[in-house]
Design a protein around this motif. Structure first.
Motif, PDB file in Angstrom:
ATOM      1  N   ASP A  21       3.092 -43.492  12.086  1.00 36.28           N
ATOM      2  CA  ASP A  21       2.207 -42.861  13.196  1.00 36.28           C
ATOM      3  C   ASP A  21       2.388 -43.038  14.822  1.00 36.28           C
ATOM      4  OD1 ASP A  21      -0.424 -42.739  14.427  1.00 36.28           O
ATOM      5  OD2 ASP A  21      -1.507 -44.547  13.916  1.00 36.28           O
ATOM      6  N   ILE A  50      -6.981 -43.425   6.747  1.00 32.60           N
ATOM      7  CA  ILE A  50      -6.662 -41.758   6.287  1.00 32.60           C
ATOM      8  C   ILE A  50      -5.709 -41.095   4.447  1.00 32.60           C
ATOM      9  CG2 ILE A  50      -5.910 -39.306   6.787  1.00 32.60           C
ATOM     10  CD1 ILE A  50      -7.226 -40.168   9.459  1.00 32.60           C
ATOM     11  N   VAL A  60      -2.520 -36.668  12.959  1.00 26.66           N
ATOM     12  CA  VAL A  60      -4.007 -37.229  13.469  1.00 26.66           C
ATOM     13  C   VAL A  60      -3.416 -37.167  15.430  1.00 26.66           C
ATOM     14  CG1 VAL A  60      -4.499 -38.826  11.272  1.00 26.66           C
ATOM     15  CG2 VAL A  60      -2.397 -39.529  13.684  1.00 26.66           C
ATOM     16  N   ARG A  61      -2.270 -36.518  15.837  1.00 27.14           N
ATOM     17  CA  ARG A  61      -2.084 -37.168  16.692  1.00 27.14           C
ATOM     18  C   ARG A  61      -2.106 -34.801  17.617  1.00 27.14           C
ATOM     19  NH1 ARG A  61      -0.191 -41.763  19.061  1.00 27.14           N
ATOM     20  NH2 ARG A  61      -0.202 -43.055  17.374  1.00 27.14           N
ATOM     21  N   PRO A  62      -2.800 -35.033  17.980  1.00 28.32           N
ATOM     22  CA  PRO A  62      -3.131 -34.022  18.493  1.00 28.32           C
ATOM     23  C   PRO A  62      -1.573 -33.436  19.529  1.00 28.32           C
ATOM     24  CG  PRO A  62      -4.489 -35.311  20.456  1.00 28.32           C
ATOM     25  CD  PRO A  62      -3.800 -35.352  19.159  1.00 28.32           C
ATOM     26  N   ILE A  85      -8.491 -32.149   6.401  1.00 32.82           N
ATOM     27  CA  ILE A  85      -8.204 -32.660   7.097  1.00 32.82           C
ATOM     28  C   ILE A  85      -7.585 -32.747   8.197  1.00 32.82           C
ATOM     29  CG2 ILE A  85      -7.503 -35.061   7.245  1.00 32.82           C
ATOM     30  CD1 ILE A  85      -7.200 -35.634   4.376  1.00 32.82           C
ATOM     31  N   ALA A  86      -6.188 -31.891   8.429  1.00 32.49           N
ATOM     32  CA  ALA A  86      -5.763 -31.430   9.283  1.00 32.49           C
ATOM     33  C   ALA A  86      -7.201 -30.688  10.077  1.00 32.49           C
ATOM     34  CB  ALA A  86      -4.561 -30.674   9.201  1.00 32.49           C
ATOM     35  N   LYS A  88     -10.163 -30.427  10.461  1.00 29.01           N
ATOM     36  CA  LYS A  88     -10.870 -32.387  10.841  1.00 29.01           C
ATOM     37  C   LYS A  88     -10.237 -32.290  12.049  1.00 29.01           C
ATOM     38  CE  LYS A  88     -14.247 -33.048   7.207  1.00 29.01           C
ATOM     39  NZ  LYS A  88     -13.789 -35.166   6.685  1.00 29.01           N
ATOM     40  N   CYS A  89      -9.116 -32.692  12.280  1.00 29.42           N
ATOM     41  CA  CYS A  89      -8.706 -33.369  13.891  1.00 29.42           C
ATOM     42  C   CYS A  89      -7.598 -32.359  14.378  1.00 29.42           C
ATOM     43  CB  CYS A  89      -7.066 -34.401  12.537  1.00 29.42           C
ATOM     44  SG  CYS A  89      -7.291 -35.606  11.396  1.00 29.42           S
ATOM     45  N   ALA A  91      -5.115 -30.880  14.345  1.00 30.41           N
ATOM     46  CA  ALA A  91      -3.744 -30.692  13.750  1.00 30.41           C
ATOM     47  C   ALA A  91      -3.360 -28.917  13.717  1.00 30.41           C
ATOM     48  CB  ALA A  91      -3.914 -31.563  12.869  1.00 30.41           C
TER      49      ALA A  91
END
Ligand code: IMP
Length: 416
Positions: A21, A50, A60-62, A85-86, A88-89, A91
């Motif tokens: 990360d 997570i 988790v990083r745009p 999950i992706a 929601k982020c 991604a």
């Protein structure tokens, strides 16, 4: 532009989630290259945990485009959850439609074999990894792209009697098997679900490199679990070295190959573990480091840092620099040992099952600091004992330590 790699330098669970990360903060692409949902990567972002198994932690990083390559075992059940999950982020995710799929049958075979093996079980994650890679190597498998429609799934299942052969295998192992109709029903959850994520990840990586983008390849498991260099059969079924990345994407020169190693060692599943601490010290490390499997919840065995094995892993993995994770966990001890040799074993020896089973570790002892290092962010502010410990590792391994983890949060890291 850069072509960088993160590799596990021990027996998996080194902290590739957290360190991946922080390394991905400058990446344009993050690329998962091998393994499957047996991997568990834990991120802690502002107190929120997570856990990812299949998609790159870059979700988790745009700024990051996340790719899952053609040598990764795609587990549709896990993919479905992680794509939520992706989403929601916010991604971006691209899945290689030529990658092999893990079917329920593979998990049944994995479970059946482990049950039959009794005391000599491998202690797999029971995610169907071995059986699914067997099919990959025998060139008989369902591809992710085959889940596009019921028709294409059926065609892939029946081609060259693939399904019928799998049923015979599960029956032999005494496992309950999914009848054909049930398998098609299982597929109903996924038909068409992944179509909008399909892509040719090899082409995308080639274009990214040609356009001078920053590409970060993310390894799973660790070099000591590699199917060639690990202690067979107590290893996983994929290559966990640079080889997996080179073979998947045709990339042979990298800028940085960052190995992640904990300041001690953990291992789950069966198999030799020369520096294992079967005592109160091991328990203290497990409790201070929260050493429980992210995929299976199993308690991890803990032991002293094994530099002899780490040197081997750096050599076989092609590692050029190291991150040392979880140094803060050692604060719970009175003294630290590190293994610098196995008595009588040549320093270039392969670490086969036999060598590891008979290993007699030679230890060097270090004092432990008294200060709370989890709040330190500056290398110079680390206590002298911690710096001595780290500089011994660097000298022994002849590898630079470029970052040190001092807690689970992405902010708890010291760069050098
Ligand atoms: P499999 O990969 O599920 O077949 O498990 C084979 C061996 O590799 C077992 O000892 C597992 O515990 C271990 N293993 C597989 N994936 C991981 C991982 O991500 N972290 C730690 N151990 C793993």
């Amino acid at each position: 532009m850069a072509k960088n790699v993160i590799l596990g330098a021990q027996w998996g669970d080194e902290g590739k989630g957290k360190h991946g990360d922080v390394i991905s903060r400058d990446a344009d692409y993050m690329v998962r290259s091998q393994g499957g949902a047996n991997a568990g990567r834990t991120l802690m972002i502002d107190g929120e945990q997570i856990i990812m198994h299949l998609l790159p932690v870059g979700i988790v990083r745009p700024n990051v485009i996340n790719l899952v390559g053609p040598y990764v075992l795609m587990d549709p059940e896990v993919l479905k959850e992680e794509l939520l999950i992706a989403k929601k982020c916010g991604a971006k995710v691209i899945l290689d439609d030529s990658a092999p799929v893990v079917l329920p049958i593979h998990k049944q075979i994995d479970r059946g074999r482990e049950k039959l093996a009794g005391k000599s079980a491998i202690g797999t994650t029971q995610r169907g990894i071995g059986p699914a890679y067997e099919d990959f190597w025998s060139r008989r498998f369902v591809k992710l792209g085959d889940l596009a429609t019921k028709k294409s799934f059926e065609k892939a299942l029946l081609e060259r009697e693939y399904y019928q052969e799998k049923v015979a295998q599960t029956k032999f192992l005494g496992e309950y098997f999914l009848c054909y109709e049930k398998l098609l029903k299982w597929g109903e959850d996924f038909y068409g679900l992944f179509n909008s994520f399909f892509g040719d990840t090899r082409a995308i990586v080639a274009r990214a490199i040609a356009e001078d983008k920053n590409v970060l390849f993310e390894g799973a498991q660790g070099v000591m679990l590699d199917c060639l260099h690990g202690a067979r059969p107590y290893c996983t079924s994929s290559f966990c070295t640079l080889g997996a990345i080179s073979s998947s994407f045709g990339v042979y020169d990298f800028d940085r190959v960052i190995g992640i190693a904990k300041a001690y060692v953990t291992r789950v599943g069966a198999g030799p573990f020369p520096t294992k601490l079967d005592n109160k010290i091991g328990e203290r490390i497990r409790s201070a480091g929260a050493e429980y499997g992210a995929t299976t919840g199993r308690p991890r065995d803990c032991g002293w840092l094994d530099l002899f094995a780490l040197k081997f892993a750096c050599r076989m993995g092609g590692i050029t620099e190291l991150h040392i994770a979880k140094l803060d966990v050692l604060s719970c001890l009175k003294e630290i040992k590190v293994c610098v040799a196995y008595r009588g074993v040549d320093k270039y020896s392969s670490l086969t099952t036999e060598v590891l089973e008979n290993a007699k570790p030679v230890y060097k002892i270090f004092p432990v600091w008294k200060e709370d290092i989890s709040v330190v962010r500056d290398y110079d502010k680390l206590p002298g004992e911690a710096k001595d410990y780290l500089s011994f590792l660097e000298k022994f391994l002849k590898i630079k330590i470029s970052a040190i983890g001092v807690g689970p949060d992405r902010k708890q890291i010291i760069y050098r």
